[in-house]
Scaffold this active site. Structure first.
Site, PDB file in Angstrom:
ATOM      1  N   TYR A 148       0.829  -1.205   0.000  1.00  0.00           N
ATOM      2  CA  TYR A 148       0.000   0.000   0.000  1.00  0.00           C
ATOM      3  C   TYR A 148       0.857   1.245   0.000  1.00  0.00           C
ATOM      4  CZ  TYR A 148       1.042   0.892   4.946  1.00  0.00           C
ATOM      5  OH  TYR A 148       1.680   1.179   6.130  1.00  0.00           O
ATOM      6  N   GLU A 179      12.705   2.440  14.027  1.00  0.00           N
ATOM      7  CA  GLU A 179      11.803   3.522  13.595  1.00  0.00           C
ATOM      8  C   GLU A 179      10.563   3.481  14.475  1.00  0.00           C
ATOM      9  OE1 GLU A 179      10.217   2.798   9.619  1.00  0.00           O
ATOM     10  OE2 GLU A 179      10.323   0.637   9.965  1.00  0.00           O
TER      11      GLU A 179
HETATM   12  N1  PMP Z   1       7.872   3.777   9.005  1.00  0.00           N
HETATM   13  C1  PMP Z   1       6.747   3.050   8.998  1.00  0.00           C
HETATM   14  C2  PMP Z   1       6.765   1.679   9.604  1.00  0.00           C
HETATM   15  C3  PMP Z   1       5.575   3.566   8.421  1.00  0.00           C
HETATM   16  O1  PMP Z   1       4.441   2.824   8.397  1.00  0.00           O
HETATM   17  C4  PMP Z   1       5.581   4.885   7.894  1.00  0.00           C
HETATM   18  C5  PMP Z   1       4.340   5.485   7.324  1.00  0.00           C
HETATM   19  N2  PMP Z   1       3.846   4.804   6.244  1.00  0.00           N
HETATM   20  C6  PMP Z   1       6.784   5.604   7.930  1.00  0.00           C
HETATM   21  C7  PMP Z   1       7.914   5.026   8.489  1.00  0.00           C
HETATM   22  C8  PMP Z   1       6.862   6.980   7.350  1.00  0.00           C
HETATM   23  O2  PMP Z   1       6.832   6.932   5.959  1.00  0.00           O
HETATM   24  P1  PMP Z   1       6.259   8.134   5.090  1.00  0.00           P
HETATM   25  O3  PMP Z   1       7.081   9.336   5.441  1.00  0.00           O
HETATM   26  O4  PMP Z   1       6.454   7.701   3.688  1.00  0.00           O
HETATM   27  O5  PMP Z   1       4.823   8.309   5.478  1.00  0.00           O
END
Ligand code: PMP
Length: 292
Positions: free
Chosen positions: A33, A180
């Site tokens: 997704y 993260e």
């Molecule tokens: N890490 C994880 C596990 C996530 O689900 C997300 C959000 N989708 C992010 C980091 C941040 O990614 P983005 O900046 O593309 O939203």
């Protein structure tokens, strides 16, 4: 106005939108997704999001069911039909419908679902006071770089954070290093004003906001280190923050029971937050100028 979803080539009322019970996304979490921010009716960082979607599909050998141009058009149509000005567009692709069996179907037909909805602006308090993060063991698989719909560990971590009164969970690997957040990337600012975030690897999702903030930090001439940091280093840091499509750049002022520095959002965090909001604004203006 009633909401509309896109399901495999059709725009259907959201309430009636459904997939087959043997959709492999439903049974095996066999899908990927993307979530893009919609800001003043424009899709933020669409190119990088579609690049990442293509990469996730490639890594899992799921076929891209439509051209990038068609995908982009449908995304705009879904946003338009839902009259979303500020919110998100969600795109999900799974490895088709087939009798439940682990191997790939002989002729997989990628299933596509899109939804879009308005999101109320973040409470100003989040930016002004910062949010709390709770550290938890990272129990996910070894391909967190793929944006798979298999999010159970992330769901459990976020729920544990919320039950502990925290906004986000920071996931910690076996070496005590932060990977993260459960749905965000994690950052700190060291005492000597270096920005630190874990480098892109199979251990994290390479956030599109992360990439944008790296560019903005470089533009500001800030010192950046892409390396892991420990929970102890984070707790002793000068600043901490998270980035994501829906959180933007959000200060973290407490990790577990430890207040970070003086408990107020740090100046570099606030500068990057402001720069990121400007980055979103710039894109909407550029797109408006193009279509004028
Ligand atoms: N890490 C994880 C596990 C996530 O689900 C997300 C959000 N989708 C992010 C980091 C941040 O990614 P983005 O900046 O593309 O939203």
């Amino acid at each position: 106005m009633s909401r509309i979803a896109y399901v495999n080539g059709r725009y259907v009322p959201h309430k009636q939108a459904a997939v087959h019970i043997e959709d492999r996304g439903y049974q095996f979490a066999d899908g990927v997704y993307e979530v893009c921010a919609v800001w003043n009716g424009h899709i933020i960082d669409e190119g990088p999001h579609l690049d990442r979607l293509e990469r996730s599909l490639r890594e899992l050998r799921i076929g891209m069911p439509m051209s990038r141009q068609a995908l982009s058009l449908v995304m705009r149509e879904v946003i338009h039909r839902n009259a979303v000005d500020t919110g998100i567009i969600y795109v999900q692709m799974t490895r088709g419908v087939a009798p439940r069996d682990h191997p790939f179907p002989a002729i997989p037909e990628t299933q596509v679902v899109m939804t879009s909805r308005r999101i109320r602006p973040q409470p100003a308090k989040f930016g002004e006071d910062g949010v709390k993060a709770l550290t938890l063991p990272d129990i996910r698989w070894e391909r967190c770089d793929i944006k798979s719909v298999s999010l159970l560990p992330n769901v459990l971590a976020k729920q544990a954070a919320r039950e502990a009164g925290a906004y986000e969970a920071w996931l910690v690997d076996d070496d005590g290093l932060v990977t993260e957040g459960s749905s965000t990337n994690a950052w700190i600012v060291t005492r000597d004003a270096k920005l630190v975030t874990r480098s892109a690897s199979h251990a994290i999702l390479n956030g599109i906001t992360r990439l944008a903030v790296i560019e903005l930090a470089r533009g500001e001439g800030l010192q950046l280190e892409e390396r892991p940091f420990s929970v102890a280093e984070a707790k002793g840091a000068r600043e901490a923050f998270i980035t994501s499509t829906t959180s933007f750049v959000l200060p973290v002022t407490q990790i577990d029971d430890q207040v970070i520095a003086n408990g107020k959002p740090g100046s570099l965090t606030l500068k990057l937050r402001q720069r990121y909001m400007a980055h979103m604004g710039d894109q909407t203006r550029a797109e408006a100028a193009e279509s004028a």
